[in-house]
Write an enzyme that holds these catalytic residues in place. Structure first.
Site, PDB file in Angstrom:
ATOM      1  N   ALA A   5       3.239   1.610   2.834  1.00 23.28           N
ATOM      2  CA  ALA A   5       4.427   0.763   2.643  1.00 23.28           C
ATOM      3  C   ALA A   5       5.441   1.482   1.761  1.00 23.28           C
ATOM      4  CB  ALA A   5       4.037  -0.582   2.028  1.00 23.28           C
ATOM      5  N   ARG A  51      12.389  -4.921   6.023  1.00 18.96           N
ATOM      6  CA  ARG A  51      13.211  -4.567   4.865  1.00 18.96           C
ATOM      7  C   ARG A  51      14.647  -4.432   5.343  1.00 18.96           C
ATOM      8  NH1 ARG A  51      13.431   0.500   1.823  1.00 18.96           N
ATOM      9  NH2 ARG A  51      13.521   0.185  -0.424  1.00 18.96           N
ATOM     10  N   CYS A  69       0.834  -1.212   0.000  1.00 20.22           N
ATOM     11  CA  CYS A  69       0.000   0.000   0.000  1.00 20.22           C
ATOM     12  C   CYS A  69       0.866   1.258   0.000  1.00 20.22           C
ATOM     13  CB  CYS A  69      -0.900  -0.009   1.229  1.00 20.22           C
ATOM     14  SG  CYS A  69       0.043   0.133   2.769  1.00 20.22           S
ATOM     15  N   HIS A  86       5.503   5.950  -2.953  1.00 24.39           N
ATOM     16  CA  HIS A  86       6.807   6.486  -3.360  1.00 24.39           C
ATOM     17  C   HIS A  86       6.651   7.945  -3.789  1.00 24.39           C
ATOM     18  CE1 HIS A  86       7.679   2.110  -4.864  1.00 24.39           C
ATOM     19  NE2 HIS A  86       7.933   2.215  -3.579  1.00 24.39           N
TER      20      HIS A  86
HETATM   21 FE1  CFM Z   1      12.746   0.141  -6.186  1.00 22.36          FE
HETATM   22 FE2  CFM Z   1      12.198  -2.212  -6.404  1.00 22.36          FE
HETATM   23 FE3  CFM Z   1      10.840  -0.616  -4.742  1.00 22.36          FE
HETATM   24 FE4  CFM Z   1      13.441  -1.266  -4.244  1.00 22.36          FE
HETATM   25 FE5  CFM Z   1      12.576  -3.224  -2.577  1.00 22.36          FE
HETATM   26 FE6  CFM Z   1      11.341  -4.109  -4.790  1.00 22.36          FE
HETATM   27 FE7  CFM Z   1       9.964  -2.594  -3.094  1.00 22.36          FE
HETATM   28 MO1  CFM Z   1      10.665  -5.010  -2.410  1.00 22.36          MO
HETATM   29  S1  CFM Z   1      14.179  -1.530  -6.206  1.00 22.36           S
HETATM   30  S2  CFM Z   1      12.393   0.601  -4.066  1.00 22.36           S
HETATM   31  S3  CFM Z   1      14.443  -2.085  -2.500  1.00 22.36           S
HETATM   32  S4  CFM Z   1      10.849  -0.688  -6.870  1.00 22.36           S
HETATM   33  S5  CFM Z   1      12.677  -5.107  -3.467  1.00 22.36           S
HETATM   34  S6  CFM Z   1      11.806  -4.209  -6.999  1.00 22.36           S
HETATM   35  S7  CFM Z   1       9.319  -4.314  -4.137  1.00 22.36           S
HETATM   36  S8  CFM Z   1      10.918  -3.035  -1.246  1.00 22.36           S
HETATM   37  S9  CFM Z   1       9.014  -0.720  -3.462  1.00 22.36           S
END
Ligand code: CFM
Length: 479
Positions: free
Chosen positions: A66, A97, A63, A196
């Site tokens: 997260a 994480r 979500c 993000h």
């Molecule tokens: Fe970028 Fe990723 Fe992500 Fe990531 Fe991650 Fe991820 Fe994630 Mo899991 S590189 S930041 S460090 S998009 S592995 S493939 S899913 S936490 S949001």
């Protein structure tokens, strides 16, 4: 031939979709693509992505909370990140994480802590702003060296209409450290991806450009979108420094609020995870004219390519050092390949990772002679899929936000030798008798970035695929 495989793979996906009711089938069909020549030539992808998951179809997505608390803000080590709302979100995302950070816990590093306002019924009915103020004061008292506080909103905070912006303003003044409100309520958007973006916007609004670098230099760069999972950012940073650059900031693995605040003085922003931080890179380009470029430090082929591309943005002294660094590490990498490639060549790999690694790790597998037969993302956007096409061969099955069933079906039918996804998937595949590696957490291993990381990556993939344990296991589901 690949043409024949493409037709077979199309049939496989069609069969898979047969289990769904008609409307779901029509919906889910648009989230699969079998790569063909036309797509490869045009780099155009018809894949539907970044839209709501189908209710009833199991998704592995997270979500917005997260994406903000867990991914972007959480690794900033010298701040306290408050999980604001009921206790579960903070508790169940606590320590999941592997974003490593230097420092002393409770003094200048707070990443291993779980701080929550622990909402009760009373807070939902009467509002939680007063409680939040109190919590901020307690944080300041308990951790006087914390350089700031971020307020990470959980769903109810948005639903009841609390004014965390007002609290942030008031507390910033009273406590004399930045108290930054972030509207990352989990219900926003369709996955962690919007989290993000919201987190990036909060950095823009509250931290970007607020600090000055004591002494700026011509070789100052920033690492954007490396979260130091298992030490990834450290393994990357040493290479950049070895070619003569100065890394002034890490976003956000092992990063600090000061680093966020000085990055507008970087000469070049180096973007590893494009998905989670492209927003800030373009923001700094527009506002401060800082150029940015993507790079990929998985596997020697991509690392060498990236190092050269980065060096090309600077003068000859950097380019010269870059070649020296490549010459220094290349024999080591050749040794790793000589050791593991014979045991891994031709092995079929299937991947599902969040928004970047499903394409960024392909080169590392290929360095070991392994073949990606199917890959995809939980929450990627159109641009990610188009970038992914450049890494793929004809007939590869590409999927978006797949259900657990989709993956298990394909893994079994494609007879893959290795599945790479997350902890939610892992043990199902072990029970199916299929070797598995966690491609989010690196399975308690790492780093996987850079030259140091590739040695670990190769060893881990070999250990998984060639473990004698698979010979002892009789798979009850596949015969
Ligand atoms: Fe970028 Fe990723 Fe992500 Fe990531 Fe991650 Fe991820 Fe994630 Mo899991 S590189 S930041 S460090 S998009 S592995 S493939 S899913 S936490 S949001």
């Amino acid at each position: 031939t690949t043409e024949k495989t493409r037709i077979e793979n199309q049939k496989l996906v069609d069969e898979l979709l047969e289990v769904y009711p008609a409307r779901t089938k029509k919906f889910r069909k648009k989230h699969f693509e079998i790569v063909d020549q036309e797509a490869l030539e045009s780099s155009k992808c018809s894949m539907k992505s970044n839209i709501k998951s189908r209710p009833g179809v199991m998704t592995t997505r997270g979500c917005a909370y997260a994406g903000s608390k867990g991914v972007v803000w959480g690794p900033i080590k010298d701040m306290i990140h408050i999980s604001h709302g009921p206790v579960g979100c903070g508790q169940y995302s606590w320590g999941t994480r592997r974003n490593y950070a230097n420092g002393v816990l409770g003094v200048n590093n707070f990443t291993a802590m779980q701080i929550t306002s622990d909402f009760q019924e009373k807070d939902i009915v009467f509002g939680g702003d007063k409680k939040l103020e109190q919590l901020c004061r307690e944080v300041k008292e308990l951790f006087p060296l914390a350089k700031g506080i971020s307020i990470q909103s959980e769903c109810p905070v948005g639903l009841i209409g609390d004014d965390i912006e007002a609290v942030g303003k008031k507390m910033t003044k009273e406590l004399e450290i930045p108290v930054i409100p972030i509207r990352c309520e989990g219900f926003r958007g369709v996955s962690q991806s919007l989290g993000h973006h919201i987190a990036n916007d909060a950095i823009r609004d509250h931290v970007m450009g607020t600090r000055e670098l004591a002494e700026a230099g011509p070789y100052d760069v920033a690492i954007i979108g490396d979260y130091n999972i298992g030490g990834d950012a450290w393994a990357s940073r040493i290479l950049l420094e070895e070619i003569g650059l100065r890394v002034i900031a890490q976003w956000s693995g092992d990063g600090s609020i000061n680093e966020l605040g000085i990055t507008h003085q970087s000469k070049l922003n180096l973007v590893h995870c494009y998905r989670s931080m492209n927003y800030m890179a373009t923001e700094m380009e527009e506002k401060y004219g800082i150029p940015w470029m993507e790079y990929n430090f998985f596997g020697p082929t991509k690392t060498i390519e990236s190092l050269r591309a980065i060096a090309a943005r600077f003068d000859e002294s950097i380019q010269e050092k870059c070649e020296q660094v490549i010459a220094k590490y290349k024999p080591e990498m050749d040794k790793v390949i000589a050791k593991y490639k014979p045991k891994l060549a031709g092995k079929k790999v299937m991947l599902l990772v969040g928004g970047l690694r499903a394409r960024h790790t392909i080169g590392a597998y290929e360095d070991l002679g392994m073949e990606i037969v199917s890959t995809g993302y939980e929450f990627a956007h159109k641009d990610d899929y188009e970038k992914t096409l450049k890494e793929l061969k004809e007939s590869t099955i590409l999927y978006d936000d797949p259900a657990a069933f989709d993956l298990e079906y394909l893994a079994e039918k494609l007879q893959v030798d290795l599945m790479g996804a997350g902890v939610k998937e892992k043990y199902v595949y072990h029970k199916m008798g299929i070797p598995f590696r966690q491609m989010h957490s690196w399975d308690y291993s790492g780093p996987y970035h850079g030259f140091d990381g590739f040695a670990v990556f190769a060893r881990d993939m070999d250990a998984a695929v060639n473990s004698p344990v698979w010979n002892l296991l009789k798979n009850p589901f596949i015969h």
